[in-house]
Design an enzyme around this catalytic site. Structure first.
Site, PDB file in Angstrom:
ATOM      1  N   TYR A  72      16.693   9.172 -14.388  1.00 13.88           N
ATOM      2  CA  TYR A  72      15.769   7.925 -13.954  1.00 13.88           C
ATOM      3  C   TYR A  72      16.613   7.258 -12.867  1.00 13.88           C
ATOM      4  O   TYR A  72      16.170   6.852 -11.803  1.00 13.88           O
ATOM      5  CB  TYR A  72      16.026   7.068 -15.152  1.00 13.88           C
ATOM      6  CG  TYR A  72      15.216   5.495 -15.063  1.00 13.88           C
ATOM      7  CD1 TYR A  72      13.868   5.637 -15.367  1.00 13.88           C
ATOM      8  CD2 TYR A  72      15.964   4.593 -14.372  1.00 13.88           C
ATOM      9  CE1 TYR A  72      13.152   4.290 -15.216  1.00 13.88           C
ATOM     10  CE2 TYR A  72      14.877   3.371 -14.317  1.00 13.88           C
ATOM     11  CZ  TYR A  72      13.868   3.258 -14.626  1.00 13.88           C
ATOM     12  OH  TYR A  72      13.002   2.083 -14.484  1.00 13.88           O
ATOM     13  N   PHE A 124      -3.519   0.809  10.894  1.00  9.14           N
ATOM     14  CA  PHE A 124      -4.117   1.669   9.708  1.00  9.14           C
ATOM     15  C   PHE A 124      -4.847   0.896   8.513  1.00  9.14           C
ATOM     16  O   PHE A 124      -4.414  -0.401   8.607  1.00  9.14           O
ATOM     17  CB  PHE A 124      -3.296   2.767   9.089  1.00  9.14           C
ATOM     18  CG  PHE A 124      -4.136   3.788   8.163  1.00  9.14           C
ATOM     19  CD1 PHE A 124      -5.302   4.477   8.353  1.00  9.14           C
ATOM     20  CD2 PHE A 124      -3.859   3.586   6.533  1.00  9.14           C
ATOM     21  CE1 PHE A 124      -5.900   5.324   7.580  1.00  9.14           C
ATOM     22  CE2 PHE A 124      -4.813   4.284   5.755  1.00  9.14           C
ATOM     23  CZ  PHE A 124      -5.720   5.103   6.186  1.00  9.14           C
ATOM     24  N   ASP A 125      -5.905   1.246   8.141  1.00  7.27           N
ATOM     25  CA  ASP A 125      -6.777   0.130   7.170  1.00  7.27           C
ATOM     26  C   ASP A 125      -5.715  -0.315   6.279  1.00  7.27           C
ATOM     27  O   ASP A 125      -5.980  -1.445   5.757  1.00  7.27           O
ATOM     28  CB  ASP A 125      -7.946   0.819   6.762  1.00  7.27           C
ATOM     29  CG  ASP A 125      -7.922   1.919   6.006  1.00  7.27           C
ATOM     30  OD1 ASP A 125      -6.931   2.745   6.071  1.00  7.27           O
ATOM     31  OD2 ASP A 125      -9.162   2.532   5.337  1.00  7.27           O
ATOM     32  N   ASP A 215       4.956   2.827  11.333  1.00  8.24           N
ATOM     33  CA  ASP A 215       4.337   3.451  10.496  1.00  8.24           C
ATOM     34  C   ASP A 215       4.175   5.099  11.005  1.00  8.24           C
ATOM     35  O   ASP A 215       3.596   5.592  11.847  1.00  8.24           O
ATOM     36  CB  ASP A 215       2.821   2.836  10.520  1.00  8.24           C
ATOM     37  CG  ASP A 215       1.751   3.538   9.441  1.00  8.24           C
ATOM     38  OD1 ASP A 215       2.360   4.665   8.956  1.00  8.24           O
ATOM     39  OD2 ASP A 215       0.932   3.142   9.395  1.00  8.24           O
ATOM     40  N   ALA A 217       3.419   8.156   9.363  1.00  6.92           N
ATOM     41  CA  ALA A 217       2.874   9.301   8.459  1.00  6.92           C
ATOM     42  C   ALA A 217       2.744  10.482   9.239  1.00  6.92           C
ATOM     43  O   ALA A 217       3.024  11.434   8.644  1.00  6.92           O
ATOM     44  CB  ALA A 217       1.226   8.654   8.084  1.00  6.92           C
ATOM     45  N   LYS A 258       1.320  13.144   4.621  1.00 10.39           N
ATOM     46  CA  LYS A 258       1.145  13.798   5.999  1.00 10.39           C
ATOM     47  C   LYS A 258       2.161  14.718   6.411  1.00 10.39           C
ATOM     48  O   LYS A 258       2.480  15.680   5.922  1.00 10.39           O
ATOM     49  CB  LYS A 258       0.810  12.698   6.804  1.00 10.39           C
ATOM     50  CG  LYS A 258      -0.679  12.101   6.889  1.00 10.39           C
ATOM     51  CD  LYS A 258      -0.569  11.021   5.918  1.00 10.39           C
ATOM     52  CE  LYS A 258      -1.850  10.017   5.571  1.00 10.39           C
ATOM     53  NZ  LYS A 258      -1.828   9.091   4.475  1.00 10.39           N
ATOM     54  N   HIS A 450     -15.026   0.514   2.448  1.00 13.89           N
ATOM     55  CA  HIS A 450     -15.373   1.929   2.769  1.00 13.89           C
ATOM     56  C   HIS A 450     -15.044   3.000   1.694  1.00 13.89           C
ATOM     57  O   HIS A 450     -15.922   3.951   1.474  1.00 13.89           O
ATOM     58  CB  HIS A 450     -14.957   2.351   4.197  1.00 13.89           C
ATOM     59  CG  HIS A 450     -13.521   3.047   4.019  1.00 13.89           C
ATOM     60  ND1 HIS A 450     -12.517   2.130   3.872  1.00 13.89           N
ATOM     61  CD2 HIS A 450     -12.985   4.402   4.429  1.00 13.89           C
ATOM     62  CE1 HIS A 450     -11.543   2.785   3.987  1.00 13.89           C
ATOM     63  NE2 HIS A 450     -11.578   4.066   4.148  1.00 13.89           N
TER      64      HIS A 450
END
Ligand code: PLI
Length: 458
Positions: A72, A124-125, A215, A217, A258, A450
């Protein structure tokens, strides 16, 4: 004779995929309310919905799974991951999360307040969702070239320094918690940001006392483009370029699904101890203890290996040249695509592909549905459905581009699949003048519509 290019790997395990009939697909689409997210994967022959968490792991990653330490607190797998992230990024502190949007949730909880402004390059969304849900605003400062699909600018993910400085001048510093640089910039077509631009963004932001976060990714794909396209970078290793990229920021959020080459996972990495402490509290509330944050020990072990593999040139060359192969086939067939071809996906311009479908009837969604009907290929709409409604006026936001994204999972399909995809799209292109009607919404949620929107034929 020169030897042709061949991938630097061989396939050890395969998964069968079902090739359906057009009749079956039309029935399934109706049942799915014309939303491709609602299809079962068994109804899809080639799945280009996303490159997120859909790739194949290597034998070394599968081997690492067996060595996962599931403690843990203070697990050895966390230590391996932290060491790897430090080596690649230079950031000292690591907070694992269960995926990229969870990293956004944790970091933004610590940094963003009601009324704040977060400038960046085509957020990004989910990123935009996490900003707007905090009643803050995402301001797009991407260079204008990004919105002309035929412009061959090599770094269409770049931030326009003029637009950025304008934001810094208009709003007080305390209203701008950070500038967010997305590498590669998914929403503008998987397009990279140059080292030069990152450096300039950092210098400008430093002058105004505003932190810069990445960001990240698809950071390794971004580094590959820097090596291939930026002057003076051609002889550097990908890892070396990554180190310099991250030196122009204060920290990063990561979707490990990704360029981490794993099926689930994410993290935050940064150098500022105060932000680390504030974010640690939110990690514990939302994700789990700070040395696992929603990830199994075995997944952290596989991620540590994946990050090292993704930052090797040979891997990136195989990955990105496959995406380019598909893009070039489509160009050869006269299909309007975003150029240059992006790192993780090919983006089709539906406004030029389907000029007879009005924007109110979602041309990109319509094209995605036609491609599925034609050949069982699932794509994703990057257009008006994704852009969603304005939170204040509730009117549809019409983005500059109305795209269908063909995201290529990593190490998953062969170039025969790419040929099949290109042929299917060519067939739809040849009957494009018969497609004159699109779709209308019958139900949609408050935000991020979406994913779950329901549609019917217009
Ligand atoms: O899907 P997540 O929560 O692991 O990551 C969210 C996310 C953050 N930033 C960027 C640039 C992304 O592309 C991203 C997720 N992208 C998805 C799911 C995609 O299909 O592109």
């Amino acid at each position: 004779m020169d030897l042709p290019y061949a991938e630097p790997f061989r396939i050890k395990m395969i998964e069968e995929i079902y090739q359906s009939t057009r009749e079956e697909r039309e029935k399934w689409l109706k049942e799915a309310n014309y939303n491709l997210f609602n299809l079962k994967s068994s109804q899809v022959f080639i799945d280009l919905l996303t490159d997120s968490g859909t790739g194949a792991m290597s034998d070394r990653q599968w081997g690492a799974l067996m060595t996962g330490d599931e403690s843990y607190a203070g697990s050895q797998s966390f230590e391996q991951l932290q060491q790897t992230v430090q080596n690649i990024t230079g950031y000292q502190y690591l907070l694992p999360t269960h995926q990229g949007r969870a990293a956004e949730n944790v970091l933004f909880s610590a940094l963003i307040k009601d009324g704040d402004i977060v400038p960046g390059n085509s957020h990004f969304d989910t990123t935009k969702g996490h900003i707007e849900i905090r009643k803050a605003h995402a301001v797009d400062c991407t260079i204008d070239e990004a919105f002309d699909i035929n412009d061959l600018h090599p770094f269409k993910g770049n931030i326009c320094l003029k637009k950025l400085e304008n934001i810094y001048k208009i709003y007080p510093t305390e209203k701008i918690p950070f500038c967010l640089v997305t590498i590669t910039c998914n929403s503008s077509g998987g397009q990279p940001v140059s080292l030069e631009n990152m450096k300039a963004v950092k210098e400008l932001s430093d002058r105004y006392g505003i932190p810069v976060f990445f960001d990240s990714a698809r950071f390794a794909e971004n580094a590959y483009f820097i090596k291939k396209r930026e002057k003076g970078q051609e002889n550097r290793s990908i890892k070396d370029i990554c180190k310099e990229m991250f030196s122009y920021g204060d920290g990063m959020t990561m979707s490990s699904k990704k360029d981490g080459l794993v099926n689930i996972g994410g993290f935050i990495a940064l150098n500022n101890k105060e932000i680390f402490r504030a974010a640690s509290n939110f990690t514990i509330i939302y994700e789990g203890f700070i040395t696992y944050g929603g990830m199994a020990g075995r997944d952290m072990a596989a991620l540590a290996v994946g990050l090292n593999e993704a930052t090797e040139f040979a891997y990136l060359e195989a990955r990105i040249s496959q995406v380019e192969y598909l893009g070039n086939k489509l160009i050869e067939y006269g299909i309007p695509v975003q150029k240059p071809i992006g790192g993780h996906a090919v983006f089709i311009d539906s406004l030029h592909f389907l000029p007879h479908v009005s924007r109110e009837e979602f041309p990109a969604q319509t094209l995605g549905l036609e491609i599925y009907k034609e050949a069982g290929i699932r794509t994703v709409e990057i257009g008006t459905l994704l852009a969603d409604r304005d939170p204040q006026t509730r009117e549809n936001r019409y983005p500059k581009l109305e795209l269908v994204r063909l995201a290529i999972p990593r190490r998953t399909y062969t170039n025969n699949h790419m040929d099949y995809i290109a042929a299917a799209i060519k067939n739809v292109y040849e009957r494009r003048n018969e497609i004159t009607r699109g779709y209308q919404i019958t139900w949609e949620p408050e935000i991020l519509r979406h994913f779950t929107v329901q549609l019917e034929e217009a």
